[in-house]
Design a protein around this motif. Structure first.
Motif, PDB file in Angstrom:
ATOM      1  N   TYR A   1       0.190 -35.197   2.655  1.00 39.04           N
ATOM      2  CA  TYR A   1      -0.263 -35.230   1.264  1.00 39.04           C
ATOM      3  C   TYR A   1       0.666 -34.452   0.350  1.00 39.04           C
ATOM      4  CZ  TYR A   1      -3.092 -34.266  -2.861  1.00 39.04           C
ATOM      5  OH  TYR A   1      -3.531 -34.133  -4.155  1.00 39.04           O
ATOM      6  N   TRP A   2       1.028 -33.232   0.734  1.00 29.80           N
ATOM      7  CA  TRP A   2       1.825 -32.391  -0.154  1.00 29.80           C
ATOM      8  C   TRP A   2       3.279 -32.841  -0.220  1.00 29.80           C
ATOM      9  CZ3 TRP A   2      -0.407 -29.978  -3.812  1.00 29.80           C
ATOM     10  CH2 TRP A   2      -1.695 -29.484  -3.652  1.00 29.80           C
ATOM     11  N   THR A   3       3.767 -33.508   0.815  1.00 32.82           N
ATOM     12  CA  THR A   3       5.098 -34.121   0.719  1.00 32.82           C
ATOM     13  C   THR A   3       5.096 -35.206  -0.346  1.00 32.82           C
ATOM     14  OG1 THR A   3       5.635 -33.669   3.044  1.00 32.82           O
ATOM     15  CG2 THR A   3       6.873 -35.429   1.959  1.00 32.82           C
ATOM     16  N   ALA A   4       4.036 -36.002  -0.369  1.00 37.65           N
ATOM     17  CA  ALA A   4       3.920 -37.039  -1.393  1.00 37.65           C
ATOM     18  C   ALA A   4       3.833 -36.417  -2.784  1.00 37.65           C
ATOM     19  CB  ALA A   4       2.699 -37.920  -1.122  1.00 37.65           C
ATOM     20  N   ILE A   5       3.080 -35.326  -2.924  1.00 39.28           N
ATOM     21  CA  ILE A   5       2.971 -34.656  -4.222  1.00 39.28           C
ATOM     22  C   ILE A   5       4.326 -34.125  -4.675  1.00 39.28           C
ATOM     23  CG2 ILE A   5       2.078 -32.578  -5.357  1.00 39.28           C
ATOM     24  CD1 ILE A   5       0.026 -34.701  -5.336  1.00 39.28           C
ATOM     25  N   VAL A   6       5.080 -33.528  -3.757  1.00 39.91           N
ATOM     26  CA  VAL A   6       6.414 -33.019  -4.103  1.00 39.91           C
ATOM     27  C   VAL A   6       7.309 -34.148  -4.607  1.00 39.91           C
ATOM     28  CG1 VAL A   6       8.553 -32.110  -3.120  1.00 39.91           C
ATOM     29  CG2 VAL A   6       6.385 -30.977  -2.628  1.00 39.91           C
ATOM     30  N   MET A   7       7.283 -35.282  -3.914  1.00 41.45           N
ATOM     31  CA  MET A   7       8.140 -36.394  -4.321  1.00 41.45           C
ATOM     32  C   MET A   7       7.679 -37.004  -5.642  1.00 41.45           C
ATOM     33  SD  MET A   7      10.387 -36.000  -2.237  1.00 41.45           S
ATOM     34  CE  MET A   7      11.329 -37.082  -3.316  1.00 41.45           C
ATOM     35  N   VAL A   8       6.379 -37.022  -5.880  1.00 43.61           N
ATOM     36  CA  VAL A   8       5.879 -37.458  -7.185  1.00 43.61           C
ATOM     37  C   VAL A   8       6.375 -36.517  -8.272  1.00 43.61           C
ATOM     38  CG1 VAL A   8       3.818 -37.707  -8.615  1.00 43.61           C
ATOM     39  CG2 VAL A   8       3.846 -38.675  -6.333  1.00 43.61           C
ATOM     40  N   SER A   9       6.373 -35.218  -7.968  1.00 46.18           N
ATOM     41  CA  SER A   9       6.846 -34.226  -8.926  1.00 46.18           C
ATOM     42  C   SER A   9       8.314 -34.439  -9.257  1.00 46.18           C
ATOM     43  CB  SER A   9       6.636 -32.813  -8.375  1.00 46.18           C
ATOM     44  OG  SER A   9       7.132 -31.843  -9.267  1.00 46.18           O
ATOM     45  N   VAL A  10       9.128 -34.632  -8.236  1.00 50.25           N
ATOM     46  CA  VAL A  10      10.563 -34.836  -8.449  1.00 50.25           C
ATOM     47  C   VAL A  10      10.812 -36.117  -9.230  1.00 50.25           C
ATOM     48  CG1 VAL A  10      12.774 -35.264  -7.309  1.00 50.25           C
ATOM     49  CG2 VAL A  10      11.224 -33.526  -6.400  1.00 50.25           C
ATOM     50  N   PHE A  11      10.198 -37.220  -8.796  1.00 54.20           N
ATOM     51  CA  PHE A  11      10.458 -38.498  -9.449  1.00 54.20           C
ATOM     52  C   PHE A  11       9.799 -38.569 -10.821  1.00 54.20           C
ATOM     53  CE2 PHE A  11       9.982 -43.069 -10.203  1.00 54.20           C
ATOM     54  CZ  PHE A  11      11.294 -43.481 -10.000  1.00 54.20           C
ATOM     55  N   GLY A  12       8.621 -37.942 -10.979  1.00 53.45           N
ATOM     56  CA  GLY A  12       7.975 -37.920 -12.287  1.00 53.45           C
ATOM     57  C   GLY A  12       8.835 -37.204 -13.310  1.00 53.45           C
ATOM     58  N   THR A  13       9.487 -36.124 -12.893  1.00 51.69           N
ATOM     59  CA  THR A  13      10.416 -35.419 -13.771  1.00 51.69           C
ATOM     60  C   THR A  13      11.586 -36.329 -14.128  1.00 51.69           C
ATOM     61  OG1 THR A  13       9.851 -33.308 -12.737  1.00 51.69           O
ATOM     62  CG2 THR A  13      11.904 -33.402 -13.999  1.00 51.69           C
ATOM     63  N   MET A  14      12.121 -37.032 -13.144  1.00 57.38           N
ATOM     64  CA  MET A  14      13.238 -37.937 -13.397  1.00 57.38           C
ATOM     65  C   MET A  14      12.850 -39.043 -14.378  1.00 57.38           C
ATOM     66  SD  MET A  14      14.816 -38.352  -9.566  1.00 57.38           S
ATOM     67  CE  MET A  14      15.719 -37.019  -8.769  1.00 57.38           C
ATOM     68  N   ALA A  15      11.632 -39.579 -14.237  1.00 56.51           N
ATOM     69  CA  ALA A  15      11.179 -40.646 -15.124  1.00 56.51           C
ATOM     70  C   ALA A  15      11.134 -40.180 -16.573  1.00 56.51           C
ATOM     71  CB  ALA A  15       9.804 -41.145 -14.682  1.00 56.51           C
TER      72      ALA A  15
ATOM     73  N   VAL B   1      -1.848 -39.595 -10.633  1.00 58.08           N
ATOM     74  CA  VAL B   1      -1.046 -38.412 -10.338  1.00 58.08           C
ATOM     75  C   VAL B   1       0.370 -38.572 -10.886  1.00 58.08           C
ATOM     76  CG1 VAL B   1       0.055 -37.117  -8.466  1.00 58.08           C
ATOM     77  CG2 VAL B   1      -2.376 -37.669  -8.339  1.00 58.08           C
ATOM     78  N   LEU B   2       0.980 -39.732 -10.659  1.00 61.35           N
ATOM     79  CA  LEU B   2       2.331 -39.970 -11.158  1.00 61.35           C
ATOM     80  C   LEU B   2       2.371 -39.890 -12.683  1.00 61.35           C
ATOM     81  CD1 LEU B   2       5.262 -40.683 -10.558  1.00 61.35           C
ATOM     82  CD2 LEU B   2       4.612 -43.102 -10.535  1.00 61.35           C
ATOM     83  N   ALA B   3       1.357 -40.447 -13.345  1.00 65.88           N
ATOM     84  CA  ALA B   3       1.305 -40.398 -14.805  1.00 65.88           C
ATOM     85  C   ALA B   3       1.127 -38.970 -15.312  1.00 65.88           C
ATOM     86  CB  ALA B   3       0.179 -41.291 -15.323  1.00 65.88           C
ATOM     87  N   THR B   4       0.323 -38.162 -14.609  1.00 62.27           N
ATOM     88  CA  THR B   4       0.125 -36.774 -15.047  1.00 62.27           C
ATOM     89  C   THR B   4       1.424 -35.972 -14.943  1.00 62.27           C
ATOM     90  OG1 THR B   4      -0.549 -35.958 -12.850  1.00 62.27           O
ATOM     91  CG2 THR B   4      -2.283 -36.785 -14.312  1.00 62.27           C
ATOM     92  N   PHE B   5       2.213 -36.237 -13.917  1.00 61.62           N
ATOM     93  CA  PHE B   5       3.478 -35.514 -13.767  1.00 61.62           C
ATOM     94  C   PHE B   5       4.456 -35.892 -14.869  1.00 61.62           C
ATOM     95  CE2 PHE B   5       1.982 -34.308  -9.605  1.00 61.62           C
ATOM     96  CZ  PHE B   5       2.670 -33.133  -9.330  1.00 61.62           C
ATOM     97  N   ALA B   6       4.567 -37.182 -15.172  1.00 65.64           N
ATOM     98  CA  ALA B   6       5.464 -37.611 -16.237  1.00 65.64           C
ATOM     99  C   ALA B   6       5.008 -37.055 -17.589  1.00 65.64           C
ATOM    100  CB  ALA B   6       5.533 -39.134 -16.282  1.00 65.64           C
TER     101      ALA B   6
END
Length: 263
Positions: free
Chosen positions: A82-96, A151-156
């Motif tokens: 779960y937390w690996t997925a959250i980390v990658m969402v965080s990284v990619f959400g920032t990139m987006a 989750v992805l939308a919240t990070f972006a």
């Protein structure tokens, strides 16, 4: 806004795992969440400097897809998955968010409301289909898909909002103080003002993104930008170590694993 009594109002489809796919919301949950947001912010910038923006975005997208595939394939919540997925969402959400601003020249004053509208659209569709936005109901593939879209939308959104306040003159430290105060609002409103748990959770969840990112940016940024000057690499690595420590503790203690519920 929806409340928890709507948890079982509508059918949830054919696949109904008895175990939740998301962790219980504890103090450790919020600590790791903030750590992942900060680590994702600096890791995104660090990778862009090391590899270039286009390769970094491509690599981030591939890693995110792989992490989500593993998470969606799991039949229950597993801390490291779960937390690996959250980390990658965080990284990619920032990139987006950065692609819109740096690559396409979209100002934060436009990207912030854009991502806000995107998040609202995800919530509206999720609620229309499932009848609830409660994370306690994430026990089916369909609800989990809605959850990760949100989750992805919240990070972006959090990335754009944090950069917006920093660019308006608050700076990274000022933004961190602002969001530290802001994240207390839904907590107090829930405990004292009757704000329902679902609204309070998602409000705080959005705010963790600019909070963690502002703190990490302040630590990494040079003195000329009001930061501590520690650098992107050291901050990314140190926050990663902290994440590994907390996730390892959760994996062993299982303090964030809820009791299975029958369909």
């Amino acid at each position: 806004m929806p409340t928890d009594h709507l948890l079982h109002d509508r059918p949830a489809g054919h696949l109904r795992p008895t175990a939740s796919k998301v962790p219980e919301v504890t103090v450790c949950f919020w600590i790791v969440k903030v750590l992942t947001t900060g680590m994702g912010e600096t890791a995104s910038d660090w990778l862009a400097h090391l590899l270039g923006p286009v390769p970094a975005v491509g690599l981030g997208g591939i890693a995110l897809a792989a992490a989500l595939a593993v998470q969606l394939a799991a039949r229950r919540y597993v801390a490291w998955v779960y937390w690996t997925a959250i980390v990658m969402v965080s990284v990619f959400g920032t990139m987006a968010a950065d692609v819109l601003h740096v690559g396409l020249g979209v100002p934060y004053t436009l990207s912030t409301p854009f991502f806000m509208a995107a998040l609202a659209a995800v919530f509206a569709l999720w609620y229309r289909v499932e009848g609830t936005l409660s994370i306690h109901s994430v026990r089916t593939r369909r609800r989990e898909a809605f959850y990760w879209a949100a989750v992805l939308a919240t990070f972006a959104l959090g990335t754009a909002a944090g950069d917006l306040t920093a660019s308006l003159g608050l700076g990274y430290l000022g933004s961190a103080v602002l969001y530290a105060a802001a994240i207390a609002v839904p907590a107090v409103a829930h405990r004292r003002g009757g704000l329902n748990a679902v609204t309070a959770f998602w409000s705080a969840y959005v705010i963790t993104r600019p909070l963690g990112a502002s703190i990490a940016d302040w630590m990494a940024a040079g003195h000329d930008r009001g930061g501590l000057g520690l650098g992107l690499g050291p901050v990314t690595l140190s926050w990663t170590v902290a994440i590994l420590g907390f996730v390892g503790y959760l994996a062993v203690s299982r303090k964030d694993v809820g009791s299975p519920s029958m369909p």
